[in-house]
Write a protein that holds these residues in place. Structure first.
Motif, PDB file in Angstrom:
ATOM      1  N   TYR A   6       0.145  -3.440  10.549  1.00 46.79           N
ATOM      2  CA  TYR A   6       0.470  -4.278  10.421  1.00 46.79           C
ATOM      3  C   TYR A   6       0.726  -5.373  11.458  1.00 46.79           C
ATOM      4  N   GLY A   7      -0.078  -6.843  10.941  1.00 45.56           N
ATOM      5  CA  GLY A   7       0.860  -8.382  11.326  1.00 45.56           C
ATOM      6  C   GLY A   7       0.277  -9.636  10.560  1.00 45.56           C
ATOM      7  N   THR A   8       0.282 -10.215  11.091  1.00 52.09           N
ATOM      8  CA  THR A   8       0.529 -11.928  10.367  1.00 52.09           C
ATOM      9  C   THR A   8      -1.398 -12.598  10.454  1.00 52.09           C
ATOM     10  N   THR A   9      -1.901 -11.937  11.056  1.00 51.43           N
ATOM     11  CA  THR A   9      -3.306 -12.358  11.657  1.00 51.43           C
ATOM     12  C   THR A   9      -4.353 -11.242  11.636  1.00 51.43           C
ATOM     13  N   THR A  10      -5.127 -11.463  11.526  1.00 50.28           N
ATOM     14  CA  THR A  10      -6.084 -11.104  10.857  1.00 50.28           C
ATOM     15  C   THR A  10      -6.486 -10.661  12.071  1.00 50.28           C
ATOM     16  N   GLY A  11      -7.392  -8.579  11.981  1.00 51.10           N
ATOM     17  CA  GLY A  11      -7.775  -8.499  13.170  1.00 51.10           C
ATOM     18  C   GLY A  11      -7.293  -8.284  14.321  1.00 51.10           C
ATOM     19  N   SER A  12      -5.436  -8.589  14.243  1.00 52.01           N
ATOM     20  CA  SER A  12      -4.192  -8.615  14.860  1.00 52.01           C
ATOM     21  C   SER A  12      -2.621  -7.777  14.284  1.00 52.01           C
ATOM     22  N   TYR A  13      -2.900  -6.410  14.937  1.00 47.94           N
ATOM     23  CA  TYR A  13      -1.597  -5.920  14.512  1.00 47.94           C
ATOM     24  C   TYR A  13      -1.120  -5.080  15.535  1.00 47.94           C
ATOM     25  N   PRO A  14       0.172  -6.108  15.608  1.00 49.31           N
ATOM     26  CA  PRO A  14       0.733  -5.398  16.566  1.00 49.31           C
ATOM     27  C   PRO A  14       2.053  -4.701  16.208  1.00 49.31           C
ATOM     28  N   ASN A  15       2.339  -4.506  14.892  1.00 55.87           N
ATOM     29  CA  ASN A  15       3.668  -3.468  14.424  1.00 55.87           C
ATOM     30  C   ASN A  15       2.917  -2.365  13.911  1.00 55.87           C
ATOM     31  N   MET A  16       3.318  -0.997  14.036  1.00 58.03           N
ATOM     32  CA  MET A  16       3.175   0.076  13.711  1.00 58.03           C
ATOM     33  C   MET A  16       4.431   0.855  13.229  1.00 58.03           C
ATOM     34  N   LEU A  17       4.262   1.460  11.976  1.00 57.89           N
ATOM     35  CA  LEU A  17       4.829   2.008  10.591  1.00 57.89           C
ATOM     36  C   LEU A  17       4.123   3.888  11.308  1.00 57.89           C
ATOM     37  N   THR A  18       4.960   4.956  10.887  1.00 53.91           N
ATOM     38  CA  THR A  18       4.708   6.045  12.051  1.00 53.91           C
ATOM     39  C   THR A  18       4.617   6.665  10.474  1.00 53.91           C
ATOM     40  N   VAL A  19       3.662   7.679   9.722  1.00 55.31           N
ATOM     41  CA  VAL A  19       3.981   8.691   8.663  1.00 55.31           C
ATOM     42  C   VAL A  19       3.693  10.021   8.763  1.00 55.31           C
ATOM     43  N   ASP A  20       4.359  10.672   8.780  1.00 57.46           N
ATOM     44  CA  ASP A  20       3.717  11.882   9.698  1.00 57.46           C
ATOM     45  C   ASP A  20       3.720  13.013   8.746  1.00 57.46           C
ATOM     46  N   SER A  21       3.780  12.969   7.292  1.00 58.32           N
ATOM     47  CA  SER A  21       2.919  13.845   6.456  1.00 58.32           C
ATOM     48  C   SER A  21       1.178  13.027   6.249  1.00 58.32           C
ATOM     49  N   GLY A  22       0.737  14.254   6.253  1.00 54.73           N
ATOM     50  CA  GLY A  22      -0.757  13.989   6.006  1.00 54.73           C
ATOM     51  C   GLY A  22      -1.053  14.058   4.038  1.00 54.73           C
ATOM     52  N   SER A  23       0.446  14.752   3.566  1.00 53.95           N
ATOM     53  CA  SER A  23       0.148  14.039   2.405  1.00 53.95           C
ATOM     54  C   SER A  23       0.523  12.715   1.522  1.00 53.95           C
ATOM     55  N   THR A  24       0.871  12.616   1.785  1.00 54.37           N
ATOM     56  CA  THR A  24       2.595  11.408   2.151  1.00 54.37           C
ATOM     57  C   THR A  24       1.295  10.535   1.120  1.00 54.37           C
TER      58      THR A  24
END
Length: 66
Positions: A6-24
């Motif tokens: 995610y980020g504050t400009t369309t097409g630019s995503y400098p931040n990341m959240l990792t979700v380890d479980s594929g069932s989440t």
């Protein structure tokens, strides 16, 4: 698992959240300042290979999410 970029400009995503479980099915990004955010999601397999980006979605944060 998943990666949420995610980020504050369309097409630019400098931040990341990792979700380890594929069932989440939900994830929460905390401490975001008020503003407009653009997000995409990828999937990761058991070997760490990552898919391409999903379609971009837009989320407006009207108040601080703690």
């Amino acid at each position: 698992g998943y990666n949420v970029y995610y980020g504050t400009t369309t097409g630019s995503y400098p931040n990341m959240l990792t979700v380890d479980s594929g069932s989440t099915t939900t994830a929460t990004i905390t401490n975001l300042p008020v503003g407009t955010y653009y997000l995409v999601v990828t999937t990761r397999d058991s070997e760490g290979l990552e898919s391409g980006y999903s379609d971009e979605v837009l989320k407006v944060v009207n108040k601080r999410n703690l």
